[in-house]
Design a protein around this motif. Structure first.
Motif, short mmCIF file in Angstrom:
data_model
loop_
_atom_site.label_atom_id
_atom_site.label_comp_id
_atom_site.label_asym_id
_atom_site.label_seq_id
_atom_site.Cartn_x
_atom_site.Cartn_y
_atom_site.Cartn_z
N GLN A 80 1.60 5.99 -7.08
CA GLN A 80 0.26 6.23 -7.60
C GLN A 80 -0.17 5.16 -8.60
O GLN A 80 -0.92 5.41 -9.54
N MET A 81 0.32 3.95 -8.40
CA MET A 81 -0.13 2.79 -9.18
C MET A 81 -1.25 2.13 -8.39
O MET A 81 -1.03 1.68 -7.27
N GLN A 82 -2.42 2.04 -8.96
CA GLN A 82 -3.56 1.44 -8.27
C GLN A 82 -3.99 0.15 -8.97
O GLN A 82 -5.13 -0.03 -9.34
N GLU A 83 -3.06 -0.76 -9.13
CA GLU A 83 -3.33 -2.03 -9.78
C GLU A 83 -3.72 -3.05 -8.70
O GLU A 83 -3.00 -3.24 -7.72
N MET A 84 -4.85 -3.71 -8.87
CA MET A 84 -5.34 -4.65 -7.86
C MET A 84 -4.45 -5.88 -7.74
O MET A 84 -4.25 -6.40 -6.65
N GLN A 103 2.21 1.64 -3.48
CA GLN A 103 1.18 2.11 -4.38
C GLN A 103 0.88 3.60 -4.15
O GLN A 103 0.63 4.34 -5.10
N ALA A 104 0.91 4.02 -2.92
CA ALA A 104 0.66 5.43 -2.63
C ALA A 104 1.80 6.31 -3.14
O ALA A 104 1.56 7.41 -3.65
N SER A 119 -1.41 -5.71 -5.37
CA SER A 119 -1.58 -5.92 -3.93
C SER A 119 -1.96 -7.37 -3.61
O SER A 119 -1.69 -7.84 -2.51
N SER A 174 0.83 -1.21 0.00
CA SER A 174 0.00 0.00 0.00
C SER A 174 0.86 1.26 0.00
O SER A 174 0.55 2.24 -0.70
#
Length: 88
Positions: free
Chosen positions: A43-47, A39-40, A50, A36
């Protein structure tokens, strides 16, 4: 079996559940926190970013912790069976 014995067995069962499940949950928590944070920062918000590392880390952790988990569960089972035999 008296109420004190039932409470004692219940307390031991909860403690065993924490000892068996705790390490895997802590590992999942740490891996999730690191991912997390990554990702923060990026700024990669790939499911899948995670999900997949957490599953792999849990699989490896469970493979490594399996002997410990088996030992804890078998000791609890033997103790519980001894108490059942003592009742008769």
């Amino acid at each position: 079996m008296e109420a004190v014995d039932v409470i004692e067995v219940s307390r031991e069962a909860i403690w065993v559940a924490l000892k068996v499940g705790g390490p895997a949950l802590v590992i999942a928590l740490v891996i999730g926190l690191v991912i997390s944070l990554f990702q923060a920062l990026t700024q990669m918000q790939e499911m899948t970013l995670s999900f997949v590392p957490k599953i792999l880390a849990l699989f490896l952790a469970l493979m490594g912790l399996a002997p410990f988990m088996l030992t804890v569960l078998s000791e609890f089972t033997v103790t519980l069976m001894d108490r059942i035999v003592a009742l008769g």
